[in-house]
Enzyme design. Structure first.
Site, PDB file in Angstrom:
ATOM      1  N   ARG A 177       3.911  -4.209  32.630  1.00 59.76           N
ATOM      2  CA  ARG A 177       3.491  -5.575  32.253  1.00 59.76           C
ATOM      3  C   ARG A 177       2.621  -5.614  30.988  1.00 59.76           C
ATOM      4  NH1 ARG A 177       7.154  -5.753  34.839  1.00 59.76           N
ATOM      5  NH2 ARG A 177       7.427  -6.541  36.934  1.00 59.76           N
ATOM      6  N   SER A 227       5.648 -13.348  41.087  1.00 56.56           N
ATOM      7  CA  SER A 227       4.644 -12.471  41.711  1.00 56.56           C
ATOM      8  C   SER A 227       3.301 -12.784  41.066  1.00 56.56           C
ATOM      9  CB  SER A 227       4.980 -11.006  41.474  1.00 56.56           C
ATOM     10  OG  SER A 227       6.208 -10.705  42.064  1.00 56.56           O
ATOM     11  N   GLU A 297      -1.266 -11.171  37.695  1.00 62.80           N
ATOM     12  CA  GLU A 297      -0.169 -10.959  36.742  1.00 62.80           C
ATOM     13  C   GLU A 297       0.059 -12.260  35.966  1.00 62.80           C
ATOM     14  OE1 GLU A 297       3.275  -8.849  38.016  1.00 62.80           O
ATOM     15  OE2 GLU A 297       4.615 -10.041  36.772  1.00 62.80           O
TER      16      GLU A 297
HETATM   17  P1  FAD Z   1       5.376 -17.683  29.547  1.00 58.73           P
HETATM   18  O1  FAD Z   1       5.021 -17.869  30.986  1.00 58.73           O
HETATM   19  O2  FAD Z   1       5.655 -18.890  28.757  1.00 58.73           O
HETATM   20  O3  FAD Z   1       4.223 -16.845  28.853  1.00 58.73           O
HETATM   21  C1  FAD Z   1       3.746 -15.635  29.430  1.00 58.73           C
HETATM   22  C2  FAD Z   1       2.918 -14.887  28.394  1.00 58.73           C
HETATM   23  O4  FAD Z   1       3.758 -14.458  27.343  1.00 58.73           O
HETATM   24  C3  FAD Z   1       1.847 -15.763  27.741  1.00 58.73           C
HETATM   25  O5  FAD Z   1       0.718 -14.952  27.492  1.00 58.73           O
HETATM   26  C4  FAD Z   1       2.492 -16.217  26.444  1.00 58.73           C
HETATM   27  O6  FAD Z   1       1.563 -16.509  25.413  1.00 58.73           O
HETATM   28  C5  FAD Z   1       3.318 -14.994  26.086  1.00 58.73           C
HETATM   29  N1  FAD Z   1       4.506 -15.306  25.271  1.00 58.73           N
HETATM   30  C6  FAD Z   1       5.578 -16.049  25.622  1.00 58.73           C
HETATM   31  N2  FAD Z   1       6.475 -16.071  24.623  1.00 58.73           N
HETATM   32  C7  FAD Z   1       5.953 -15.340  23.614  1.00 58.73           C
HETATM   33  C8  FAD Z   1       6.387 -14.990  22.302  1.00 58.73           C
HETATM   34  N3  FAD Z   1       7.547 -15.409  21.784  1.00 58.73           N
HETATM   35  N4  FAD Z   1       5.575 -14.209  21.548  1.00 58.73           N
HETATM   36  C9  FAD Z   1       4.366 -13.800  22.016  1.00 58.73           C
HETATM   37  N5  FAD Z   1       3.892 -14.110  23.240  1.00 58.73           N
HETATM   38  C10 FAD Z   1       4.686 -14.862  24.044  1.00 58.73           C
HETATM   39  N6  FAD Z   1       8.699 -11.378  36.104  1.00 58.73           N
HETATM   40  C11 FAD Z   1       9.200 -10.132  36.143  1.00 58.73           C
HETATM   41  O7  FAD Z   1       8.798  -9.285  35.332  1.00 58.73           O
HETATM   42  N7  FAD Z   1      10.137  -9.769  37.067  1.00 58.73           N
HETATM   43  C12 FAD Z   1      10.624 -10.655  37.973  1.00 58.73           C
HETATM   44  O8  FAD Z   1      11.483 -10.291  38.774  1.00 58.73           O
HETATM   45  C13 FAD Z   1      10.122 -11.995  37.951  1.00 58.73           C
HETATM   46  N8  FAD Z   1      10.566 -12.907  38.836  1.00 58.73           N
HETATM   47  C14 FAD Z   1      10.067 -14.181  38.789  1.00 58.73           C
HETATM   48  C15 FAD Z   1      10.542 -15.129  39.710  1.00 58.73           C
HETATM   49  C16 FAD Z   1      10.063 -16.433  39.668  1.00 58.73           C
HETATM   50  C17 FAD Z   1      10.577 -17.451  40.691  1.00 58.73           C
HETATM   51  C18 FAD Z   1       9.111 -16.823  38.690  1.00 58.73           C
HETATM   52  C19 FAD Z   1       8.608 -18.243  38.626  1.00 58.73           C
HETATM   53  C20 FAD Z   1       8.634 -15.887  37.783  1.00 58.73           C
HETATM   54  C21 FAD Z   1       9.105 -14.557  37.821  1.00 58.73           C
HETATM   55  N9  FAD Z   1       8.650 -13.594  36.917  1.00 58.73           N
HETATM   56  C22 FAD Z   1       9.143 -12.323  36.968  1.00 58.73           C
HETATM   57  C23 FAD Z   1       7.575 -13.940  35.951  1.00 58.73           C
HETATM   58  C24 FAD Z   1       8.079 -14.456  34.580  1.00 58.73           C
HETATM   59  O9  FAD Z   1       9.342 -15.059  34.701  1.00 58.73           O
HETATM   60  C25 FAD Z   1       8.118 -13.331  33.561  1.00 58.73           C
HETATM   61  O10 FAD Z   1       6.839 -12.756  33.378  1.00 58.73           O
HETATM   62  C26 FAD Z   1       8.667 -13.822  32.194  1.00 58.73           C
HETATM   63  O11 FAD Z   1       8.859 -12.702  31.375  1.00 58.73           O
HETATM   64  C27 FAD Z   1       7.707 -14.794  31.506  1.00 58.73           C
HETATM   65  O12 FAD Z   1       8.405 -15.371  30.415  1.00 58.73           O
HETATM   66  P2  FAD Z   1       8.080 -16.840  29.892  1.00 58.73           P
HETATM   67  O13 FAD Z   1       8.962 -17.089  28.734  1.00 58.73           O
HETATM   68  O14 FAD Z   1       8.177 -17.823  30.998  1.00 58.73           O
HETATM   69  O15 FAD Z   1       6.581 -16.650  29.429  1.00 58.73           O
END
Ligand code: FAD
Length: 304
Positions: A177, A227, A297
Site C-alpha cells: 500500500r 478494507s 488504510e
Molecule cells: P482515491 O480514493 O480517489 O484516492 C486514494 C489516494 O490516492 C488519495 O491519497 C489520493 O490523493 C491518491 N490519488 C488518487 N489518484 C491519484 C493520482 N492520479 N495521482 C496521485 N495520487 C492519487 N483496494 C485494494 O488494494 N484491493 C482491493 O481488493 C480493494 N477492494 C475494494 C473494494 C471496495 C468495495 C472498495 C470500496 C474499495 C476497495 N479497495 C481495494 C480500495 C480502493 O478501491 C483502492 O485503494 C483504489 O486503488 C483507490 O483508487 P481511487 O482512484 O478510488 O483513489
C-alpha cells in the site's frame, strides 16, 4: 466570485470548476461535506497550471481518483479537489506490444475489460477494485495474489511543483500500500501496464470467479471504502476485529460489516464523524484485546 476562482477558471479552460461541491457525491462511502473548489482539468497542461496556481496562492489541493479509499470530513475540505476522472480516462490496449496504456483517471474495471478484448492476461486481479489507475498506482493496490507492482511498465507523473517526470518500473518503490508516488506526492498522469498474451475464455472466467468471490465475501450492497485497515504483519484485520467482539458493532449509521469485519460500512446515512468514531473504537478495542495496533488504510481528507 473570488479572485482565486477566476484564476482557477482561467487556467482550466477546458475543464470545469465547481464551488462548494459536496464530496459525498464523489466517494464510495457516500459521505463528505463541500470542497471549496472542485476542478476537473481537461489535460496535463491544465493540471500543471492548476497545481502551480495553488502553490503560488498558498491554497491546498487534493488529487481525487474514484474516491474509493477516502473518508472526507463532514465539514468538507477548504481547498481545491482536483478530479482526474474526466480529463485522464483514456485507455488503449496493444496486443502486439502486450501493453495497456491508460490515463490515471481510467477505472481499473475499464482497463481489465480492454485487456480482455485484446486477449491480454495479468490484470484480472484488479478488475473488481473500484478505483482509478492513479489511485491504484499510489497505493500499489492488490487483490487475490496480484499487485500493481507486478504489472507496471512505466508511470508518467507531475512532481508537486507541476513538472513532468517519467518513472520506470524499477523506480516506483512499490510496497504494501505504498510507492515512491505516495512518498514524494507525485501526481500520476498516465501509466503503462505490461501484460502477457492469454486466452479470452480463461481471462473472462477468472474475472467472473473473482467477482463472485467478492460478492460472496464483501458487503458490496453498502457504501464503504473497502478494507478499512491495513493488514498488520502476521494477522488479518478482519479476524482481529471479529475476535474483539465487534462484528456488527455500530456508531450511529456506521457499522462493522456483519458479512466481513474488515469493512466499515455506511449502513444507514452515517456521517464521516460516526465512521471515524467507529474506526477509533475498533482500534482501541483491538489493541486491548490482541495488543495489535491497526493502521487505517482508508485516507482521510479535511478536519476530524
Ligand atoms: P482515491 O480514493 O480517489 O484516492 C486514494 C489516494 O490516492 C488519495 O491519497 C489520493 O490523493 C491518491 N490519488 C488518487 N489518484 C491519484 C493520482 N492520479 N495521482 C496521485 N495520487 C492519487 N483496494 C485494494 O488494494 N484491493 C482491493 O481488493 C480493494 N477492494 C475494494 C473494494 C471496495 C468495495 C472498495 C470500496 C474499495 C476497495 N479497495 C481495494 C480500495 C480502493 O478501491 C483502492 O485503494 C483504489 O486503488 C483507490 O483508487 P481511487 O482512484 O478510488 O483513489
Amino acid at each position: 466570485m473570488t479572485e482565486f476562482y477566476n484564476k482557477l477558471l482561467a487556467v482550466s479552460s477546458s475543464g470545469h470548476v465547481q464551488i462548494d461541491e459536496e464530496m459525498k457525491k464523489h466517494t464510495t462511502f457516500r459521505v463528505g461535506g463541500p470542497a471549496s473548489y472542485y476542478v476537473s482539468p481537461g489535460n496535463e497542461e491544465e493540471l500543471a497550471a492548476v497545481i502551480k496556481l495553488c502553490r503560488q496562492e498558498g491554497v491546498e489541493y487534493f488529487i481525487l481518483g474514484n474516491g474509493s479509499n477516502l473518508l472526507v470530513s463532514d465539514s468538507g475540505f477548504d481547498g481545491v479537489v482536483i478530479s482526474m476522472s474526466e480529463g485522464f480516462s483514456s485507455c488503449q490496449a496493444d496486443p502486439d506490444q502486450q501493453l495497456v496504456t491508460a490515463g490515471s483517471g481510467c477505472l481499473l474495471s475499464k482497463i481489465a475489460s480492454e485487456a480482455l478484448k485484446a486477449s491480454l492476461t495479468g490484470f484480472e486481479f484488479a478488475s473488481g477494485i473500484p478505483g482509478t489507475l492513479g489511485g491504484a498506482v499510489v497505493m500499489n493496490a492488490g487483490a487475490y495474489g496480484g499487485e500493481m507492482k507486478h504489472v507496471m511498465e512505466y508511470v508518467r507523473v507531475l512532481t508537486s511543483e507541476g513538472e513532468p517526470l517519467m518513472l520506470t518500473a524499477g523506480e516506483l518503490e512499490m510496497g504494501y500500500r505504498t510507492s515512491i508516488v505516495r512518498k514524494n506526492n507525485y501526481i500520476v498522469v498516465e501509466a503503462g501496464i505490461r501484460l502477457k498474451p492469454g486466452s479470452q475464455e480463461t481471462i473472462k472466467s477468472c474475472m467472473a470467479d473473482l467477482a463472485d468471490r467478492r460478492r460472496t465475501k464483501q458487503p458490496l450492497e453498502y457504501p464503504s471504502g473497502g478494507s478499512t485497515f491495513k493488514r498488520p504483519e502476521g494477522h488479518f484485520a478482519g479476524k482481529l476485529i471479529e475476535e474483539a467482539g465487534l462484528r456488527g458493532y455500530q456508531v450511529g449509521g456506521a457499522q462493522v460489516s456483519e458479512k466481513h469485519c474488515g469493512f466499515v460500512i455506511n449502513k444507514d446515512h452515517a456521517t464521516a464523524a460516526e465512521i471515524m468514531q467507529l474506526c477509533q473504537d475498533i482500534r482501541q478495542r483491538v489493541k486491548s484485546n490482541s495488543g495489535v495496533e491497526l493502521e487505517m488504510e482508508v485516507k482521510t481528507l479535511g478536519r476530524f
